[in-house]
Design an enzyme around this catalytic site. Structure first.
Site, PDB file in Angstrom:
ATOM      1  N   ASP A   1       0.845  -1.179   0.000  1.00 10.50           N
ATOM      2  CA  ASP A   1       0.000   0.000   0.000  1.00 10.50           C
ATOM      3  C   ASP A   1       0.893   1.245   0.000  1.00 10.50           C
ATOM      4  OD1 ASP A   1      -2.532   1.467   0.401  1.00 10.50           O
ATOM      5  OD2 ASP A   1      -1.696   1.895   2.379  1.00 10.50           O
TER       6      ASP A   1
ATOM      7  N   ASP B   1      -0.449   5.230   0.662  1.00 16.94           N
ATOM      8  CA  ASP B   1      -0.855   6.221   1.660  1.00 16.94           C
ATOM      9  C   ASP B   1      -0.940   5.585   3.040  1.00 16.94           C
ATOM     10  OD1 ASP B   1      -1.477   8.639  -0.008  1.00 16.94           O
ATOM     11  OD2 ASP B   1      -2.852   7.236  -0.956  1.00 16.94           O
TER      12      ASP B   1
END
Length: 331
Positions: free
Chosen positions: A14, A16
């Site tokens: 991932d 953010d």
């Protein structure tokens, strides 16, 4: 010594809240990924930027990335559109031009008005989304257009804190149309499936900061996961996690990838007892120790008891050092 990352043939990361917050790298993330030979693929629910722009941002922060290693929910959303409407169909875009470009890339025609008779609506995060474009989308969806959402993230982590995400905008259209969208991004399967297909991996590890997207997304496609406590999900979120949102591994930061896997594995530990008294979870060390209590290490153990007895009210201990750590969780 076999490290956590060496048990897997790729890392599906991932962005953010895991590698960066807004324009800033999360301290230590770049150094953590610089070690090891496993390929890194960057898998993001954020549909506001093109894969090239994401790769450029990662490169500026010092991560090894290029466009081929970035997999976005906008790409997966475009694939879903192509599978559900005829080639050349008009698609009303609620989102950025980067999302519109992905629509073009699959042979569809992006539009911004209901008057263009769209066969579908695609919705992704954009900081400029306003009432006008949501109204156009409402008209199209109520007229029967296929509706694809890039993701359902209710919030988006930034350097200033959490702000509303695409899922909050999706909720507005859901309320206005009484319809449910097809979903491309995590925790839905399409984005993870596209990432696995792109990487060619057989046994990847999913790494992220959100239980409701990254970890549940891994669970939905049968993959192991590592939750890092650098973004959205907190200790109390872990303790209250639903079965599909329970990570395989838990760490305070990404450098856990370069340590033995059992150091981050969520599970019981003979150094701690976790009992349920009918109301509370009671945590005690099984032997006298003067060593400081590590919050994340304790959380990995307590989580097992919390998941076994999900109706617990509080977490208590007669050991002051343990009580101090638990109070910091908000439990």
């Amino acid at each position: 010594m076999t490290t956590l990352r060496e048990n897997y043939d790729a890392l599906l990361l991932d962005l953010d809240g895991t590698l960066y917050q807004g324009p800033q790298e999360i301290p230590g993330a770049r150094e953590a990924l610089a070690t090891g030979t496993q390929p890194c693929y960057y898998v993001t629910n954020n549909a506001s930027r093109s894969p090239g722009d994401v790769a450029e941002h990662l490169t500026e922060l010092g991560f090894a990335a290029d466009e081929s290693t970035v997999v976005t929910s906008s790409q997966s959303a475009a694939r879903l559109l192509a599978e559900n409407v005829a080639p050349g169909s008009a698609v009303l875009v609620v989102g950025t031009e980067a999302l519109a470009d992905e629509v073009r890339n699959v042979g569809l025609r992006p539009v911004r008005s209901f008057e263009d008779a769209p066969a579908a609506v695609v919705q992704g995060h954009s900081p400029t989304t306003d009432w006008a474009i949501l109204a156009e989308a409402t008209l199209a969806i109520r007229a029967g257009a296929v509706w694809v959402a890039a993701n359902l993230d209710s919030t988006l982590p930034t350097e200033r804190g959490l702000v509303l995400g695409n899922g909050s905008m999706v909720a507005a259209l859901r309320a206005a149309t009484s319809r449910e969208p097809l979903v491309a991004g995590k925790p839905a399967a399409p984005l993870m499936e596209d990432a696995m297909r792109r990487s060619g991996c057989v046994r990847p590890l999913v790494v992220g900061d959100r239980l409701d997207t990254d970890i549940e997304g891994a669970s939905n496609v049968g993959l192991d996961s590592l939750l890092v406590l650098t973004g959205v999900s907190t200790a109390i979120d872990v303790l209250r996690a639903a079965p599909e949102q329970r990570p395989t591994y838990l760490a305070s930061a990404l450098d856990a990838l370069n340590r033995p896997a059992d150091e981050s594995l969520v599970g019981e530990d003979s150094r701690w007892s976790v009992d349920f008294d009918g109301t509370d979870l009671v945590i005690e060390p099984t032997a006298d120790s003067t060593e400081p209590v590590d919050s994340t290490e304790l959380l990995r153990v307590v989580a097992v008891g919390a998941w076994k007895f999900p109706d617990f009210v509080r977490i208590t201990s007669t050991t002051p050092a343990v009580s101090a750590v638990v109070s910091g969780w908000g439990a």
